[in-house]
Scaffold this motif. Structure first.
Motif, PDB file in Angstrom:
ATOM      1  N   LYS A  39       0.828  -1.213   0.000  1.00 35.69           N
ATOM      2  CA  LYS A  39       0.000   0.000   0.000  1.00 35.69           C
ATOM      3  C   LYS A  39       0.859   1.259   0.000  1.00 35.69           C
ATOM      4  O   LYS A  39       0.510   2.244  -0.641  1.00 35.69           O
ATOM      5  CB  LYS A  39      -0.942  -0.006   1.204  1.00 35.69           C
ATOM      6  CG  LYS A  39      -2.087  -0.974   1.058  1.00 35.69           C
ATOM      7  CD  LYS A  39      -2.953  -1.018   2.301  1.00 35.69           C
ATOM      8  CE  LYS A  39      -3.978  -2.134   2.172  1.00 35.69           C
ATOM      9  NZ  LYS A  39      -4.586  -2.492   3.448  1.00 35.69           N
ATOM     10  N   ILE A  40       1.968   1.220   0.713  1.00 32.27           N
ATOM     11  CA  ILE A  40       2.851   2.390   0.762  1.00 32.27           C
ATOM     12  C   ILE A  40       3.423   2.689  -0.616  1.00 32.27           C
ATOM     13  O   ILE A  40       3.536   3.840  -1.021  1.00 32.27           O
ATOM     14  CB  ILE A  40       3.977   2.188   1.803  1.00 32.27           C
ATOM     15  CG1 ILE A  40       3.390   2.162   3.216  1.00 32.27           C
ATOM     16  CG2 ILE A  40       5.047   3.286   1.671  1.00 32.27           C
ATOM     17  CD1 ILE A  40       4.374   1.731   4.302  1.00 32.27           C
ATOM     18  N   VAL A  41       3.775   1.647  -1.357  1.00 31.49           N
ATOM     19  CA  VAL A  41       4.431   1.840  -2.662  1.00 31.49           C
ATOM     20  C   VAL A  41       3.477   1.642  -3.837  1.00 31.49           C
ATOM     21  O   VAL A  41       3.918   1.554  -4.982  1.00 31.49           O
ATOM     22  CB  VAL A  41       5.669   0.917  -2.806  1.00 31.49           C
ATOM     23  CG1 VAL A  41       6.691   1.216  -1.720  1.00 31.49           C
ATOM     24  CG2 VAL A  41       5.278  -0.560  -2.808  1.00 31.49           C
ATOM     25  N   VAL A  42       2.173   1.612  -3.566  1.00 28.37           N
ATOM     26  CA  VAL A  42       1.188   1.256  -4.590  1.00 28.37           C
ATOM     27  C   VAL A  42       1.294   2.092  -5.864  1.00 28.37           C
ATOM     28  O   VAL A  42       1.155   1.575  -6.960  1.00 28.37           O
ATOM     29  CB  VAL A  42      -0.253   1.293  -4.021  1.00 28.37           C
ATOM     30  CG1 VAL A  42      -0.694   2.710  -3.680  1.00 28.37           C
ATOM     31  CG2 VAL A  42      -1.224   0.636  -4.991  1.00 28.37           C
ATOM     32  N   ASP A  43       1.554   3.373  -5.736  1.00 25.63           N
ATOM     33  CA  ASP A  43       1.591   4.221  -6.927  1.00 25.63           C
ATOM     34  C   ASP A  43       3.015   4.618  -7.331  1.00 25.63           C
ATOM     35  O   ASP A  43       3.207   5.573  -8.082  1.00 25.63           O
ATOM     36  CB  ASP A  43       0.708   5.456  -6.740  1.00 25.63           C
ATOM     37  CG  ASP A  43       1.203   6.398  -5.647  1.00 25.63           C
ATOM     38  OD1 ASP A  43       2.119   6.024  -4.885  1.00 25.63           O
ATOM     39  OD2 ASP A  43       0.661   7.521  -5.550  1.00 25.63           O
ATOM     40  N   LEU A 174       9.065   1.049   7.947  1.00 31.45           N
ATOM     41  CA  LEU A 174       7.831   1.546   7.337  1.00 31.45           C
ATOM     42  C   LEU A 174       7.831   3.068   7.200  1.00 31.45           C
ATOM     43  O   LEU A 174       7.431   3.603   6.157  1.00 31.45           O
ATOM     44  CB  LEU A 174       6.605   1.077   8.122  1.00 31.45           C
ATOM     45  CG  LEU A 174       6.305  -0.415   8.055  1.00 31.45           C
ATOM     46  CD1 LEU A 174       5.110  -0.755   8.943  1.00 31.45           C
ATOM     47  CD2 LEU A 174       6.073  -0.868   6.620  1.00 31.45           C
ATOM     48  N   GLU A 175       8.269   3.771   8.234  1.00 38.14           N
ATOM     49  CA  GLU A 175       8.299   5.244   8.146  1.00 38.14           C
ATOM     50  C   GLU A 175       9.297   5.713   7.093  1.00 38.14           C
ATOM     51  O   GLU A 175       9.067   6.716   6.425  1.00 38.14           O
ATOM     52  CB  GLU A 175       8.588   5.880   9.503  1.00 38.14           C
ATOM     53  CG  GLU A 175       7.395   5.872  10.428  1.00 38.14           C
ATOM     54  CD  GLU A 175       6.123   6.435   9.800  1.00 38.14           C
ATOM     55  OE1 GLU A 175       6.161   7.531   9.193  1.00 38.14           O
ATOM     56  OE2 GLU A 175       5.073   5.765   9.899  1.00 38.14           O
ATOM     57  N   GLN A 176      10.392   4.983   6.938  1.00 37.50           N
ATOM     58  CA  GLN A 176      11.362   5.314   5.897  1.00 37.50           C
ATOM     59  C   GLN A 176      10.718   5.166   4.518  1.00 37.50           C
ATOM     60  O   GLN A 176      10.873   6.028   3.651  1.00 37.50           O
ATOM     61  CB  GLN A 176      12.600   4.417   6.022  1.00 37.50           C
ATOM     62  CG  GLN A 176      13.687   4.736   5.035  1.00 37.50           C
ATOM     63  CD  GLN A 176      14.888   3.803   5.191  1.00 37.50           C
ATOM     64  OE1 GLN A 176      14.766   2.701   5.737  1.00 37.50           O
ATOM     65  NE2 GLN A 176      16.039   4.250   4.707  1.00 37.50           N
ATOM     66  N   LEU A 177       9.964   4.086   4.307  1.00 38.38           N
ATOM     67  CA  LEU A 177       9.254   3.902   3.041  1.00 38.38           C
ATOM     68  C   LEU A 177       8.243   5.024   2.818  1.00 38.38           C
ATOM     69  O   LEU A 177       8.139   5.572   1.711  1.00 38.38           O
ATOM     70  CB  LEU A 177       8.535   2.548   3.014  1.00 38.38           C
ATOM     71  CG  LEU A 177       9.412   1.308   2.864  1.00 38.38           C
ATOM     72  CD1 LEU A 177       8.584   0.044   3.081  1.00 38.38           C
ATOM     73  CD2 LEU A 177      10.081   1.287   1.499  1.00 38.38           C
ATOM     74  N   ARG A 178       7.516   5.372   3.862  1.00 40.89           N
ATOM     75  CA  ARG A 178       6.525   6.453   3.742  1.00 40.89           C
ATOM     76  C   ARG A 178       7.196   7.787   3.407  1.00 40.89           C
ATOM     77  O   ARG A 178       6.679   8.563   2.601  1.00 40.89           O
ATOM     78  CB  ARG A 178       5.713   6.574   5.030  1.00 40.89           C
ATOM     79  CG  ARG A 178       4.746   5.431   5.239  1.00 40.89           C
ATOM     80  CD  ARG A 178       3.894   5.626   6.507  1.00 40.89           C
ATOM     81  NE  ARG A 178       3.001   4.503   6.691  1.00 40.89           N
ATOM     82  CZ  ARG A 178       3.154   3.565   7.620  1.00 40.89           C
ATOM     83  NH1 ARG A 178       4.164   3.620   8.481  1.00 40.89           N
ATOM     84  NH2 ARG A 178       2.284   2.574   7.712  1.00 40.89           N
TER      85      ARG A 178
END
Length: 189
Positions: A39-43, A174-178
């Motif tokens: 979901k974080i990288v969906v787009d 996760l926060e790094q990905l966000r």
């Protein structure tokens, strides 16, 4: 998803968090984590995957010395977290089979080779499949008495605890990905 805040504050151990979990829970937690990352990288676009973000906190003390302060791309983070969780799943299998862990069980896809959005989505799904396959290989009655202490702060971990150590590592990124995806969206705008 698991809440690791008590572990981070020192009021609980990984063993405490793992105590009430079953093998079935590990399948569910794996799906939740992979779904969250997807979901974080969906787009994400191909350009986003290789975008070098601003990261004043970059400090990789485990990698190559020359890359210590390197800001990680989206592709880099994905291959790193998947490799770590797959290693945790593999080592958990060893413990579940009643064996002591000897050495590491880690392979990380070279991050420089991950340059497209399709590759990061494929890597996440491949990791989901691999982690679940490693759980499938557990005996019907896993050994939960054999423990390992991967580092002092982790304490003694049985197979379940060793598996969730990978999920903890995922959660830590996760926060790094966000943040990377936030920066890529800003650049695209």
């Amino acid at each position: 998803m698991l809440d690791f805040s008590a572990v981070k504050s020192g009021s609980a151990t990984f063993a405490d968090v793992a105590a009430s979990l079953t093998k079935t829970d590990l399948y569910t937690l794996t799906d939740e984590m992979i779904d969250t990352m997807q979901k974080i990288v969906v787009d994400a676009t191909d350009a986003d995957v290789v975008f070098v973000p601003q990261d004043p906190n970059a400090n990789d003390t485990f990698g190559n010395v020359e890359d210590k302060d390197l800001a990680w791309t989206l592709g880099h983070v994905i291959v790193h977290v998947t490799a770590s969780s797959e290693e945790s799943a593999a080592l958990a299998l060893t413990l579940a089979r009643g064996l002591e862990i000897e050495g590491r069980s880690r392979y990380e896809t070279p991050w420089e080779s991950v340059t497209t959005a399709a590759q990061i989505h494929q890597r996440l799904e491949e990791s989901r499949r691999m982690r679940k396959a490693l759980l499938d290989a557990w005996p019907d009655q896993p050994n939960l008495e054999i423990t390992t202490t991967p580092f002092p702060q982790a304490g003694a971990l049985n197979a379940v605890g060793r598996f969730i150590l990978g999920l903890f590592h995922d959660a830590d990124h996760l926060e790094q990905l966000r943040e990377i995806t936030r920066q890529t969206r800003k650049v695209r705008a």
